[in-house]
Scaffold this motif. Structure first.
Motif, PDB file in Angstrom:
ATOM      1  N   LEU A 139       0.833  -1.206   0.000  1.00  0.00           N
ATOM      2  CA  LEU A 139       0.000   0.000   0.000  1.00  0.00           C
ATOM      3  C   LEU A 139       0.869   1.258   0.000  1.00  0.00           C
ATOM      4  CD1 LEU A 139      -2.762  -1.222   2.407  1.00  0.00           C
ATOM      5  CD2 LEU A 139      -2.984  -0.780  -0.044  1.00  0.00           C
ATOM      6  N   ASN A 140       2.072   1.125   0.553  1.00  0.00           N
ATOM      7  CA  ASN A 140       2.999   2.251   0.515  1.00  0.00           C
ATOM      8  C   ASN A 140       3.358   2.637  -0.922  1.00  0.00           C
ATOM      9  OD1 ASN A 140       3.739   2.825   3.417  1.00  0.00           O
ATOM     10  ND2 ASN A 140       4.081   0.615   3.325  1.00  0.00           N
ATOM     11  N   ASP A 141       3.385   1.633  -1.784  1.00  0.00           N
ATOM     12  CA  ASP A 141       3.718   1.893  -3.191  1.00  0.00           C
ATOM     13  C   ASP A 141       2.655   2.757  -3.854  1.00  0.00           C
ATOM     14  OD1 ASP A 141       4.834  -0.506  -2.070  1.00  0.00           O
ATOM     15  OD2 ASP A 141       5.596  -1.045  -4.038  1.00  0.00           O
ATOM     16  N   ALA A 142       1.458   2.752  -3.276  1.00  0.00           N
ATOM     17  CA  ALA A 142       0.371   3.571  -3.822  1.00  0.00           C
ATOM     18  C   ALA A 142       0.351   4.961  -3.206  1.00  0.00           C
ATOM     19  CB  ALA A 142      -0.969   2.890  -3.568  1.00  0.00           C
ATOM     20  N   GLU A 143       0.793   5.048  -1.956  1.00  0.00           N
ATOM     21  CA  GLU A 143       0.707   6.325  -1.255  1.00  0.00           C
ATOM     22  C   GLU A 143       1.774   7.318  -1.723  1.00  0.00           C
ATOM     23  OE1 GLU A 143       1.631   6.438   2.930  1.00  0.00           O
ATOM     24  OE2 GLU A 143      -0.257   7.480   3.338  1.00  0.00           O
ATOM     25  N   VAL A 144       2.951   6.784  -2.035  1.00  0.00           N
ATOM     26  CA  VAL A 144       4.059   7.656  -2.443  1.00  0.00           C
ATOM     27  C   VAL A 144       3.689   8.524  -3.659  1.00  0.00           C
ATOM     28  CG1 VAL A 144       6.376   7.536  -3.483  1.00  0.00           C
ATOM     29  CG2 VAL A 144       5.922   6.356  -1.324  1.00  0.00           C
ATOM     30  N   PRO A 145       3.153   7.939  -4.747  1.00  0.00           N
ATOM     31  CA  PRO A 145       2.773   8.820  -5.864  1.00  0.00           C
ATOM     32  C   PRO A 145       1.615   9.758  -5.532  1.00  0.00           C
ATOM     33  CG  PRO A 145       2.253   6.526  -6.370  1.00  0.00           C
ATOM     34  CD  PRO A 145       3.062   6.519  -5.120  1.00  0.00           C
ATOM     35  N   ALA A 146       0.766   9.370  -4.565  1.00  0.00           N
ATOM     36  CA  ALA A 146      -0.341  10.255  -4.180  1.00  0.00           C
ATOM     37  C   ALA A 146       0.199  11.568  -3.614  1.00  0.00           C
ATOM     38  CB  ALA A 146      -1.260   9.562  -3.177  1.00  0.00           C
ATOM     39  N   ALA A 147       1.297  11.475  -2.851  1.00  0.00           N
ATOM     40  CA  ALA A 147       1.923  12.692  -2.317  1.00  0.00           C
ATOM     41  C   ALA A 147       2.444  13.557  -3.469  1.00  0.00           C
ATOM     42  CB  ALA A 147       3.065  12.327  -1.365  1.00  0.00           C
ATOM     43  N   ILE A 148       3.063  12.899  -4.439  1.00  0.00           N
ATOM     44  CA  ILE A 148       3.600  13.640  -5.590  1.00  0.00           C
ATOM     45  C   ILE A 148       2.460  14.319  -6.362  1.00  0.00           C
ATOM     46  CG2 ILE A 148       4.938  13.441  -7.738  1.00  0.00           C
ATOM     47  CD1 ILE A 148       6.598  12.821  -5.217  1.00  0.00           C
ATOM     48  N   PHE A 149       1.357  13.601  -6.493  1.00  0.00           N
ATOM     49  CA  PHE A 149       0.208  14.165  -7.205  1.00  0.00           C
ATOM     50  C   PHE A 149      -0.291  15.427  -6.511  1.00  0.00           C
ATOM     51  CE2 PHE A 149      -4.318  14.521  -8.245  1.00  0.00           C
ATOM     52  CZ  PHE A 149      -4.239  14.542  -9.623  1.00  0.00           C
ATOM     53  N   ILE A 269      -5.542   9.880  -6.314  1.00  0.00           N
ATOM     54  CA  ILE A 269      -5.142  10.151  -7.695  1.00  0.00           C
ATOM     55  C   ILE A 269      -6.273   9.698  -8.623  1.00  0.00           C
ATOM     56  CG2 ILE A 269      -3.379   9.789  -9.470  1.00  0.00           C
ATOM     57  CD1 ILE A 269      -1.463   8.840  -7.324  1.00  0.00           C
ATOM     58  N   PRO A 270      -6.903  10.633  -9.335  1.00  0.00           N
ATOM     59  CA  PRO A 270      -7.997  10.233 -10.242  1.00  0.00           C
ATOM     60  C   PRO A 270      -7.464   9.255 -11.295  1.00  0.00           C
ATOM     61  CG  PRO A 270      -7.885  12.632  -9.995  1.00  0.00           C
ATOM     62  CD  PRO A 270      -6.646  12.076  -9.384  1.00  0.00           C
ATOM     63  N   SER A 271      -8.308   8.295 -11.685  1.00  0.00           N
ATOM     64  CA  SER A 271      -7.815   7.197 -12.534  1.00  0.00           C
ATOM     65  C   SER A 271      -7.236   7.692 -13.853  1.00  0.00           C
ATOM     66  CB  SER A 271      -8.923   6.178 -12.779  1.00  0.00           C
ATOM     67  OG  SER A 271     -10.011   6.826 -13.408  1.00  0.00           O
ATOM     68  N   GLU A 272      -7.737   8.826 -14.366  1.00  0.00           N
ATOM     69  CA  GLU A 272      -7.216   9.297 -15.655  1.00  0.00           C
ATOM     70  C   GLU A 272      -5.777   9.815 -15.538  1.00  0.00           C
ATOM     71  OE1 GLU A 272      -9.766  10.511 -14.006  1.00  0.00           O
ATOM     72  OE2 GLU A 272      -9.929  12.695 -14.132  1.00  0.00           O
ATOM     73  N   HIS A 273      -5.290   9.921 -14.316  1.00  0.00           N
ATOM     74  CA  HIS A 273      -3.895  10.348 -14.131  1.00  0.00           C
ATOM     75  C   HIS A 273      -2.958   9.165 -13.903  1.00  0.00           C
ATOM     76  CE1 HIS A 273      -4.701  14.711 -13.966  1.00  0.00           C
ATOM     77  NE2 HIS A 273      -5.880  14.324 -13.501  1.00  0.00           N
ATOM     78  N   ILE A 274      -3.502   7.974 -13.965  1.00  0.00           N
ATOM     79  CA  ILE A 274      -2.696   6.770 -13.768  1.00  0.00           C
ATOM     80  C   ILE A 274      -2.615   6.024 -15.095  1.00  0.00           C
ATOM     81  CG2 ILE A 274      -2.455   4.607 -12.483  1.00  0.00           C
ATOM     82  CD1 ILE A 274      -4.369   5.876 -10.365  1.00  0.00           C
ATOM     83  N   VAL A 275      -1.432   5.867 -15.620  1.00  0.00           N
ATOM     84  CA  VAL A 275      -1.253   5.183 -16.890  1.00  0.00           C
ATOM     85  C   VAL A 275      -0.403   3.937 -16.662  1.00  0.00           C
ATOM     86  CG1 VAL A 275      -0.304   5.344 -19.231  1.00  0.00           C
ATOM     87  CG2 VAL A 275      -1.329   7.378 -18.140  1.00  0.00           C
TER      88      VAL A 275
END
Lengths: 453, 453
Positions: A139-149, A269-275
Motif C-alpha cells: 500500500l505504501n507503493d500507492a501512497e508515495v505517488p499520491a503525495a507527488i500528485f 489520484i484520479p484514474s485518468e492520471h494513472i497510466v
C-alpha cells in the motif's frame, strides 16, 4: 584590484523574485511530504568514500566532487544522491528508528555532469521513501505517488500522469517466454517512447530474441495488442501457470500491482492520471517491484519529473538486516528550471512583501517604525524605507521591490495618527487610521493569500 | 561484505524527533526574516577560490574544504561563510537589484575546525544583511537586532540581551587620547568579560599605553566609571572637540548610536534587553560602525548566539561601487546544539503527526485509506500503518512514532462508517463518526497549534 564576480558554470543562482518562487515550490513539496507523515532528514553533504562507493562506482564515480586534503584528493566526497545517505542512515540508526520509517529529504547533491542547458552540477533533490524492516506493505507503493500528485496539484500544474509498471511483471513475463537474462531486453523495451517500435525491434534482435519471443514482447508492451494495459496484463495472468519459470513471480506481482493501482485511486489520484505502461523499466538493477515515472501532458519532452519505485533491500551494503523500501525523487532544481522555461510557473509581483512603509521626512521616522512594528505584530510582512531622497526615487524602489502597497507617513498622517496607503498597480491612494489600514491589508491577504507570514 | 555505517567526525546528524525540532528552529528564523522584508537567497556551496580568497586568506585558509579534480586540489572550494558569497552576489547583480537590498540566507558552510564538542565542520548559518548603495540609513542598524529578538521570543527563550557598541565611538575615543593605531587596544578591551580588568590591564601595558591612557580607557569601558554606559558616553561626548583627532568620528558616531538605541526600542526590543557595552569590539578590520553580540541571561557561558554589525564597503574586492551594510549571523547548528544541551528547547511528543491510522485487518484497508485521505484534505498530517501483525505491535509503533492520536478501523467501524479514536497518553478511546473525529482533531490542533500543515 577587484576580482570579476562570477560563479562556476553549471550552478544555479537566482534573482530575488525567482528565489521566492523557488522557495514556494520547495515549501509546497515539504508541506505535502510532512502532511503524509514523513519525518524530515538532513544528513551531511560530505560522506566517506567507503560509504558513497560501497556499492561499487560505475558511471557516477567520474562525476564525483572529491574533497582535497592539502594538495591531494582525500577519502571524502560530496554526495551524488540522497539514497546512499538514507541507506547509511537507516543501517546506522536501525535500533533507534521505528519501521516502517518514512522520511523526506530535500537537499543539495553534486554531480560533475557535462555542462548543458538545464543540467546542474549542484542541485536539490526532494525525495520521499518508506523503509520497512524485513517486509513492507505494498500500500505504501500507492501512497508515495499520491503525495507527488498533491504537490503538482498545489503548484497548479495540471495534467500530471503517473506511468507505472512492475519489475516483477516484466521479469516474470520474460522468464515465462524463455528469456532468463532480461537485462538487454528491459533496456530495449524502456526506449519505446523515445525510439519507437522499429528501434526497439532492432535492439531486441541484437539481444538475440526469436521472432516468436519478439512477437510476444510486442504484444505485452502494447505495440501489437491495443487493449488497455490492465486488460492485456489480465489476459497474460490468466494464461500463466505458477509452476512455469517466472509464473509465480508474475502472478504475485500481478496481485500486488492490482492492489497498488486500486489504492492509488483510493489515496486521491484520479484514474485518468494513472497510466499503466508496460514499457517503462527504470534502470536495471536497483528496482524490484513497482516503478513510476511522471509526465506532464503536453510537456512530455521535459521527461519524467518525478521517478522512483520499489527496491528489495536498501541497505545491503551497510547492514545484514533486509530493509525493503519504496520511494520517489524529484530533481527539484531541474524541475524548477523546466517549469519556468515552459511557463508553467511564474513569479508574481506583490506576492512577497505586504507593504513598504515610507516616512516623508526625518520627523516621521518614529511614526513609520511604529507602523512597521504594528504590521509585523499581526503577521504582515513589511519593509521600511528610510534612505534620503525624492519621493520619486522611493516609489521607484517600491516598484522594483514588487510591493503591492506603499504606506506613506507625512506630516499630516503623523499628526493625525493616520496613514496614506497607495496601491501601486492602480495608483489608488487613500488616507485612513492605522488600525483600519491593517484591517484592509489583512483582508487583501486573506483574499489572495499573499504576503502572509 | 558490509561497510560499517558511520559519518565523518565533526558533522551533525539528528534522529527524527530532534530533526523536527531543528526544522522548527530553522523555520522560526525564516518566518521572522521574511516578515521583516528580507529576500531569500541561495547561492552555490562551491565557489571559485579567487572569489573566496579575494580578501586574502588569513587564518581561515587552513580550514578550507577544497574540491579535488582527479587526484589534485582544484581552484574551487566549499564556502566558509555566507558573507563572501553575498558580496560576490551583490557585485555581480548590482544592476538587477534594488538597494537597500535586504536578504536572508540560511545555508550550510564548511570549516575544517579542530574536532571538539559543540563545534561542527559543516554547519548552518542563518544570516540577515541590508546592503546600501553608497549609503545606508542607520535605522537599519536598529531593525536587524529587532528581528533577532523576535526569533528568540518565538522560540520561547527569555532573557536575550543585545550587547551593543560602535566602532566609531571606540576609534574616535582612542584617537582623542593619542592612540592612533588602536588594533591591539581593541583586541585587549574585547577580552574584558573573559579575562577581567587585570588581564586587560596587562594587555594594555603590552600595547604600550601610558598610565593616563590606561586610566581613561578603564573609565571609558566602565571599569572605573560605574555610571550607566550611555551616561559615560554622553559625558565623553560633552568634553569632545570636533576639531581634535577622532573628535568628529566620535561625535558623528555618538549621534548615530543614540538614534540606533532609541530605534531598537521603537522596533520592539524592550530597553532592558539592550545593553550598551563599550568593551565589545568584534574582530578587528571588518566592522566600522555598530557592533552587536547576543547573550542569554544565565547562559552567558554559551557565548554570543547572534553577532554582527555595520561594515563600510561589503564588496570592495569585487566592485568599485561602495556598498555599506549591516547584518547579523546566527550560527544555527551550534546554537541548536547549545540550546538542546542547556535544556532551553526540547522535542515534544505528538508535535508532528496528528494521527496514525490503523486498519484492523485487510478488509478495513480501503476504509483506512479513505480516513487518511479525509484527514489530509483538511490539512491534518496523517500516517497509515498497514503492516501485518498484532495490535500490540501496532500500538508500540504509534508510541515510538510519538503520535498523540491513533485512529483504529475495525469491522464495526467499517460497517458503521465510524472510527475509534484513542489518545495515546491518557489511553481514552471513543467511537465516533469520521467527520466528528476530524472536527475533534482540528479542535485539538487549534488548541495547541500542533500537527498542522
Amino acid at each position: 584590484m577587484t576580482v570579476q564576480p562570477s560563479i562556476l558554470p553549471g550552478f544555479m543562482e537566482l534573482l530575488p523574485e525567482e528565489q521566492v518562487l523557488f522557495e514556494h515550490v520547495k515549501a509546497t513539496i515539504e508541506t505535502v511530504y510532512r502532511k503524509y507523515g514523513y519525518w524530515p532528514l538532513d544528513t551531511p553533504a560530505i560522506e566517506k568514500d567507503e560509504i558513497l562507493f560501497a556499492k561499487g562506482g560505475g558511471e557516477t564515480t567520474k562525476q564525483i566532487y572529491h574533497i582535497a586534503k592539502g594538495e591531494h584528493a582525500s577519502d571524502q566526497s560530496l554526495r551524488f544522491d540522497l539514497t546512499v545517505p538514507l541507506a547509511r542512515y537507516v543501517a546506522q540508526h536501525t535500533s533507534e528508528l521505528a519501521f516502517p520509517f518514512r522520511r523526506y529529504h530535500i537537499g543539495k547533491v553534486y554531480r560533475g555532469e557535462r555542462n548543458q542547458k538545464g543540467r546542474y552540477r549542484e542541485f536539490y533533490q526532494a525525495d520521499i521513501d518508506v523503509i520497512g524492516m524485513e517486509q513492507l506493505s505494498v500500500l505504501n507503493d500507492a501512497e508515495v505517488p499520491a503525495a507527488i500528485f498533491e504537490i503538482f496539484s498545489r503548484l497548479g500544474i495540471p495534467g500530471v500522469r503517473f506511468h507505472i509498471n512492475h519489475r516483477g511483471l516484466l521479469n516474470g513475463f520474460f522468464a515465462s517466454i524463455g528469456i532468463s537474462d532480461s537485462e538487454a531486453v528491459l533496456h530495449a523495451v524502456d526506449k519505446l517512447a523515445k525510439i519507437g517500435a522499429d528501434g526497439v525491434s532492432e535492439l531486441l534482435d541484437e539481444a538475440g530474441l526469436t521472432e516468436e519471443q519478439k512477437a510476444k514482447t510486442f504484444a505485452f508492451i502494447g505495440v501489437t495488442d491495443e487493449r488497455p494495459a490492465m486488460e492485456r496484463l489480465a489476459s497474460v495472468a490468466e494464461g500463466m501457470d505458477a509452476s512455469l519459470p517466472g509464473g509465480e513471480t508474475f502472478l504475485n506481482s500481478w496481485a500486488d500491482f492490482q492492489t497498488i493501482v486500486r489504492a492509488m485511486e483510493g489515496f486521491g489520484i484520479p484514474s485518468e492520471h494513472i497510466v499503466v505502461d508496460t514499457s517503462i523499466t527504470r534502470g536495471l538493477d536497483y528496482y524490484t517491484g513497482v516503478v513510476y515515472e511522471t509526465f506532464i501532458d503536453g510537456y512530455e519532452s521535459l521527461g519524467s519529473v518525478a521517478s522512483g519505485g520499489r527496491y528489495e533491500d536498501l541497505a545491503s551494503n551497510f547492514s545484514k538486516t533486509k530493509m525493503p523500501g519504496v520511494g520517489i525523487s524529484i530533481g527539484l532544481t531541474r524541475l524548477f528550471y523546466q517549469l519556468r522555461e515552459a511557463g508553467l510557473i511564474a513569479p508574481k509581483k506583490g506576492d512577497y512583501i505586504a507593504a513598504l512603509v515610507i516616512p516623508m521626512g526625518q520627523e516621521e521616522t518614529a511614526a513609520a517604525i511604529h507602523v512597521v512594528r504594528e504590521l509585523r505584530e499581526v503577521g504582515l510582512s513589511a519593509k521600511l524605507y528610510t534612505e534620503p531622497g525624492k519621493m520619486k526615487k522611493k516609489f521607484s524602489y517600491a516598484d522594483q521591490e514588487g510591493v503591492r502597497f506603499v504606506i506613506i507617513i507625512g506630516e499630516n498622517e503623523r499628526k493625525e495618527g493616520t496613514v496614506s496607503i497607495k496601491e501601486m498597480e492602480s495608483g489608488d491612494q487613500r488616507v485612513m487610521p492605522l488600525n483600519e489600514a491593517i484591517r484592509y491589508l489583512l483582508e487583501q491577504r486573506s483574499l489572495d493569500g499573499k504576503g502572509r507570514e
